[in-house]
Write a protein that holds these residues in place. Structure first.
Motif, PDB file in Angstrom:
ATOM      1  N   ARG A 309      64.017  69.280  19.536  1.00 21.17           N
ATOM      2  CA  ARG A 309      62.758  68.607  19.863  1.00 21.17           C
ATOM      3  C   ARG A 309      62.679  68.220  21.338  1.00 21.17           C
ATOM      4  O   ARG A 309      61.620  68.327  21.967  1.00 21.17           O
ATOM      5  CB  ARG A 309      62.588  67.374  18.982  1.00 21.17           C
ATOM      6  N   ARG A 312      62.073  71.261  23.483  1.00 15.97           N
ATOM      7  CA  ARG A 312      60.681  71.684  23.320  1.00 15.97           C
ATOM      8  C   ARG A 312      59.744  70.806  24.137  1.00 15.97           C
ATOM      9  O   ARG A 312      58.846  71.298  24.832  1.00 15.97           O
ATOM     10  CB  ARG A 312      60.294  71.611  21.840  1.00 15.97           C
ATOM     11  N   ASP A 313      59.933  69.489  24.085  1.00 15.98           N
ATOM     12  CA  ASP A 313      59.039  68.593  24.811  1.00 15.98           C
ATOM     13  C   ASP A 313      59.198  68.737  26.319  1.00 15.98           C
ATOM     14  O   ASP A 313      58.224  68.619  27.069  1.00 15.98           O
ATOM     15  CB  ASP A 313      59.289  67.142  24.389  1.00 15.98           C
TER      16      ASP A 313
END
Length: 450
Positions: A309, A312-313
């Protein structure tokens, strides 16, 4: 952390001055007011251009009425020698037919099938980077090499070290800095009847690239006919028939499509990856968080990508601050009325992710590097209405899902093994070539993690 962006020009300059600034760099040629304007008008003796930032108008242009705002022919002029009639440049029924054949290759199930090839490219990139560890290097060429390797492995099942793949990569590297993503004709008074001239080097390099892609395509067609072709993206696209007509791509058409796959899948991903690494280099706290995630959540299978995550961010934030394609141009097919202004038929409609993603009236702290913003209400709202790294609506890039697997995977793999630091006195200045790059490269110090 506020990363660099190019300086803006004064609000008022002559058309001649604007032309000179534009030829140097389209980003610094724009006035600062565009970071807060909903709409801006640019007039020339031959046509008008309107830059649009208002989310409601963007939705109408891209999602609700895309056929009324086709891609402008003006932007295709600079890319036509390389891309021919690829899906990036066509409009109308030709474009719809191409998308019906291409889109199935990039569906979720197909991405799962090529994930192992992406993973192999990521591990090969980490291995190559070890040879330069400890040095100050320009990460842009390295990122280009990584992204090209991903494309060749997933498209044709060959690594970048393959002779033909290596030659295409070297030639494209020579081509990319000579061609802006927007042709000057998109903004300044160049009559449509006037012939467009390309340098001998540009035409020759484009011919050589297309000849090599033709070799790969013909060889793949032979293997498909023999029943020995690997199950990769090229095979999928070349064996998919248009569900409406039953026709497949002919050899020449496939060369056009491979050219844009290579440009879109290599050049844009390389741009985003290089800027993401720089952003982490100047944000050591975020870098440590991404490295810890990478070491704890190894992406060994496609389903593991959902656990990355933070990577991805960070990649999403790099796409916001440094969108690889900074501007897109559409054309008004009929007279319009936008924000109490008459927009004549034939006007150029400029959609600028560069300005939209930093818009002062939409984003909180628009110039700041803040990957946590994607978990805020403002970030989620802007992602829906003011975030266009892959365009939007029916013309959204078919490889958007591919890029959002590739980028975080490469980023996570590299940060798992290496620490990146900025080089004093070498702060990058973003400029637009085929994509948003740094004027003098992105220089980082790469050291292995213990």
């Amino acid at each position: 952390m506020i990363p660099p962006k190019p300086p803006s020009r004064p609000d008022r300059v002559s058309l001649w001055q604007y032309g000179r600034l534009f030829r140097k760099d389209i980003l610094s040629a724009q006035p600062a007011r565009l970071y807060r304007a909903w709409m801006a008008e640019f007039r020339t003796p031959f046509f008008r251009s309107y830059l649009i930032n208002q989310p409601e108008l963007l939705r109408a242009i891209l999602r609700e009425r895309p056929d009324d705002f086709p891609k402008s022919d003006r932007i295709s002029e600079g890319l036509r020698p390389l891309l021919g009639n690829s899906v990036f440049l066509t409009n109308g029924e030709a474009w719809k037919r191409q998308r019906r054949i291409i889109d199935p290759a990039f569906e979720g199930g197909r991405l799962r099938d090529v994930f192992s090839a992406m993973q192999a490219a990521a591990e090969a990139a980490a291995l190559r980077l070890r040879h330069g560890a400890g040095d100050c290097i320009d990460i842009e060429p390295m990122a280009s090499h990584m992204a090209a390797d991903v494309i060749f492995r997933t498209l044709f099942s060959i690594p970048i070290e393959h002779e033909t793949a290596s030659r295409v990569f070297r030639l494209f590297r020579d081509y990319q800095r000579s061609q802006p993503i927007l042709n000057l004709a998109a903004f300044v008074p160049v009559p449509r009847w006037m012939p467009r001239f390309f340098s001998r080097r540009t035409r020759q390099t484009a011919r050589e690239i297309r000849a090599l892609i033709t070799e790969l395509t013909r060889e793949r067609m032979r293997r498909i006919e023999a029943g020995t072709a690997p199950d990769d993206l090229a095979t999928k696209i070349m064996t998919t028939a248009d569900p409406q007509t039953g026709q497949r791509f002919e050899a020449g058409e496939m060369v056009d499509q491979v050219a844009i796959f290579f440009l879109a899948g290599h050049e844009t991903s390389a741009s985003a990856l290089a800027w993401a690494l720089y952003l982490l280099a100047i944000s050591p706290d975020w870098q440590d968080r991404v490295a810890e995630e990478a070491q704890n959540c190894a992406a060994e299978t496609f389903s593991d990508m959902g656990r990355l995550r933070l990577s991805r961010d960070v990649f999403r934030e790099a796409l916001r601050l440094y969108p690889p394609v900074p501007m897109m141009v559409r054309e008004a097919r009929c007279p319009e009325r936008f924000r109490d202004r008459d927009v004549p038929r034939g006007a150029q409609i400029v959609l600028s992710p560069w300005h939209l993603h930093r818009h002062e009236r939409l984003w909180e702290r628009p110039d700041a590097f803040d990957p946590d913003r994607w978990n805020t209400e403002n970030g989620r709202q802007c992602q829906r209405s003011a975030y266009l790294p892959f365009s939007g609506g029916s013309r959204v890039c078919p490889g958007a899902g591919f890029a959002m697997i590739e980028g975080p995977l490469l980023l996570s793999t590299l940060l798992r093994d290496f620490r990146v630091e900025p080089v004093a006195g070498r702060e990058p200045v973003p400029v637009a070539h085929l994509t948003v790059r740094a004027r003098d490269g992105i220089w980082l110090r790469i050291t292995p993690r213990s």
